[in-house]
Scaffold this motif. Sequence first.
Motif, PDB file in Angstrom:
ATOM      1  N   MET A   1      37.347  -2.926  11.682  1.00  0.00           N
ATOM      2  CA  MET A   1      37.657  -1.627  11.086  1.00  0.00           C
ATOM      3  C   MET A   1      37.031  -1.535   9.700  1.00  0.00           C
ATOM      4  O   MET A   1      37.197  -2.444   8.877  1.00  0.00           O
ATOM      5  CB  MET A   1      39.172  -1.438  10.986  1.00  0.00           C
ATOM      6  CG  MET A   1      39.590  -0.086  10.427  1.00  0.00           C
ATOM      7  SD  MET A   1      41.383   0.123  10.358  1.00  0.00           S
ATOM      8  CE  MET A   1      41.794   0.085  12.103  1.00  0.00           C
ATOM      9  N   ILE A   2      36.321  -0.459   9.439  1.00  0.00           N
ATOM     10  CA  ILE A   2      35.676  -0.291   8.145  1.00  0.00           C
ATOM     11  C   ILE A   2      36.707   0.153   7.107  1.00  0.00           C
ATOM     12  O   ILE A   2      37.711   0.783   7.433  1.00  0.00           O
ATOM     13  CB  ILE A   2      34.518   0.721   8.241  1.00  0.00           C
ATOM     14  CG1 ILE A   2      33.570   0.571   7.053  1.00  0.00           C
ATOM     15  CG2 ILE A   2      35.048   2.154   8.352  1.00  0.00           C
ATOM     16  CD1 ILE A   2      32.270   1.309   7.236  1.00  0.00           C
ATOM     17  N   ALA A   3      36.475  -0.232   5.854  1.00  0.00           N
ATOM     18  CA  ALA A   3      37.349   0.163   4.753  1.00  0.00           C
ATOM     19  C   ALA A   3      36.560   1.033   3.784  1.00  0.00           C
ATOM     20  O   ALA A   3      35.410   0.721   3.455  1.00  0.00           O
ATOM     21  CB  ALA A   3      37.890  -1.072   4.038  1.00  0.00           C
ATOM     22  N   PHE A  45      40.051   4.249  10.256  1.00  0.00           N
ATOM     23  CA  PHE A  45      39.551   3.322   9.246  1.00  0.00           C
ATOM     24  C   PHE A  45      40.561   3.233   8.112  1.00  0.00           C
ATOM     25  O   PHE A  45      41.523   4.014   8.040  1.00  0.00           O
ATOM     26  CB  PHE A  45      38.179   3.768   8.720  1.00  0.00           C
ATOM     27  CG  PHE A  45      38.150   5.173   8.166  1.00  0.00           C
ATOM     28  CD1 PHE A  45      38.256   5.415   6.801  1.00  0.00           C
ATOM     29  CD2 PHE A  45      38.005   6.271   9.011  1.00  0.00           C
ATOM     30  CE1 PHE A  45      38.232   6.702   6.299  1.00  0.00           C
ATOM     31  CE2 PHE A  45      37.974   7.566   8.518  1.00  0.00           C
ATOM     32  CZ  PHE A  45      38.090   7.783   7.148  1.00  0.00           C
ATOM     33  N   LEU A  46      40.367   2.267   7.234  1.00  0.00           N
ATOM     34  CA  LEU A  46      41.241   2.085   6.078  1.00  0.00           C
ATOM     35  C   LEU A  46      40.693   2.870   4.895  1.00  0.00           C
ATOM     36  O   LEU A  46      39.469   2.948   4.706  1.00  0.00           O
ATOM     37  CB  LEU A  46      41.339   0.602   5.715  1.00  0.00           C
ATOM     38  CG  LEU A  46      41.941  -0.312   6.777  1.00  0.00           C
ATOM     39  CD1 LEU A  46      41.696  -1.778   6.419  1.00  0.00           C
ATOM     40  CD2 LEU A  46      43.433  -0.041   6.939  1.00  0.00           C
ATOM     41  N   PHE A  47      41.587   3.427   4.097  1.00  0.00           N
ATOM     42  CA  PHE A  47      41.160   4.162   2.912  1.00  0.00           C
ATOM     43  C   PHE A  47      42.058   3.814   1.729  1.00  0.00           C
ATOM     44  O   PHE A  47      43.277   3.730   1.855  1.00  0.00           O
ATOM     45  CB  PHE A  47      41.198   5.674   3.138  1.00  0.00           C
ATOM     46  CG  PHE A  47      40.799   6.464   1.919  1.00  0.00           C
ATOM     47  CD1 PHE A  47      39.458   6.642   1.608  1.00  0.00           C
ATOM     48  CD2 PHE A  47      41.756   7.001   1.067  1.00  0.00           C
ATOM     49  CE1 PHE A  47      39.078   7.345   0.475  1.00  0.00           C
ATOM     50  CE2 PHE A  47      41.394   7.716  -0.064  1.00  0.00           C
ATOM     51  CZ  PHE A  47      40.041   7.879  -0.366  1.00  0.00           C
ATOM     52  N   LEU A  48      41.428   3.637   0.575  1.00  0.00           N
ATOM     53  CA  LEU A  48      42.171   3.362  -0.649  1.00  0.00           C
ATOM     54  C   LEU A  48      41.506   4.083  -1.812  1.00  0.00           C
ATOM     55  O   LEU A  48      40.288   3.984  -2.008  1.00  0.00           O
ATOM     56  CB  LEU A  48      42.183   1.858  -0.940  1.00  0.00           C
ATOM     57  CG  LEU A  48      42.933   1.415  -2.209  1.00  0.00           C
ATOM     58  CD1 LEU A  48      44.416   1.737  -2.098  1.00  0.00           C
ATOM     59  CD2 LEU A  48      42.728  -0.067  -2.461  1.00  0.00           C
ATOM     60  N   SER A  77      36.261  -4.974   8.234  1.00  0.00           N
ATOM     61  CA  SER A  77      35.015  -5.648   8.596  1.00  0.00           C
ATOM     62  C   SER A  77      33.908  -5.414   7.579  1.00  0.00           C
ATOM     63  O   SER A  77      32.930  -6.154   7.538  1.00  0.00           O
ATOM     64  CB  SER A  77      34.535  -5.161   9.969  1.00  0.00           C
ATOM     65  OG  SER A  77      34.360  -3.747   9.954  1.00  0.00           O
ATOM     66  N   ALA A  78      34.042  -4.363   6.759  1.00  0.00           N
ATOM     67  CA  ALA A  78      33.043  -4.031   5.738  1.00  0.00           C
ATOM     68  C   ALA A  78      33.659  -2.981   4.823  1.00  0.00           C
ATOM     69  O   ALA A  78      34.660  -2.342   5.173  1.00  0.00           O
ATOM     70  CB  ALA A  78      31.757  -3.502   6.371  1.00  0.00           C
TER      71      ALA A  78
END
Length: 280
Positions: A1-3, A45-48, A77-78
């Motif tokens: 999963m992309i961040a 995907f992850l978001f911050l 993953s990236a």
Amino acid sequence: MIAIIGGSGFEKFDEFTTVEKINIETPFGPHSSGLKKVKVDGTEFLFLSRHGEHHELLPSEINYRANIYAFKKLGASAIVSFSAVGSLQQEYAPGDMVVPFQYIDRTKARIPTFLGGGLIGHVSLAKPICEVMANRLQELVKPMAHKTFFGPTYVCIEGPYFSTKAESHTYRQMGAGIIGMSNFPEYALAREAGLPYLPCCFVTDYDCWDDSIPHVTVEEVIKVMKNNNAKAFNVLKAVLKAGDMAQGSYAYEGGLKTGLFMPKDAIPKDKLPWVNVLLQ
């Protein structure tokens, strides 16, 4: 999963669908507020938000170690990072996107590494970003209306002040193309954690090196940021649609995996649980 990390002007994107709000404990204290799993066009995907959900953190107050650790713990993953920057060269105009390949660190008061306290190692930052992802991004942005430049050097300053004119000229003489306050130590910690890092920097102003151009002000920066947000979202959607852009990245086999100067059984026992997370 992309961040995805959203910087100033990129704290949120209107078309996000929140799947899950996340708050995890890290060995380094709290991560920036607003960590979540989101969805766009069916892709999760992850978001911050780097500065916090409500932009409550100065660049120097961001807990970079906690942010990167949280992403790693959650299976990222990236990392794709969106940032606002000033331009140190005439060719990079407000509204343009710049993907730096190199960095100069001019910060003073940040914890820049997971190493220390008995955890000994040295990690190469010769290629600080994931050039594999950057090269694939070059094809994705070709149809887009905004200009994109690949390869310049980003100088990272402490902030919260903008540069003096003498500093701005010095950075130009050093060969820097853009200036910002937040990519270091983010890219270095990502490298230690074995996470490919792709910076997408959107120009908001010309800093203060050219007296023929109005010097940077918060008012003007905010005005340009609003237009840059839509451009960044187009880039983000293209990255998500492209799938695994980091496949084959050298970052996966670098960082602490190859940089520790000690056998694993010598790692301090209180650090071993979180070191194992970073070594995954």
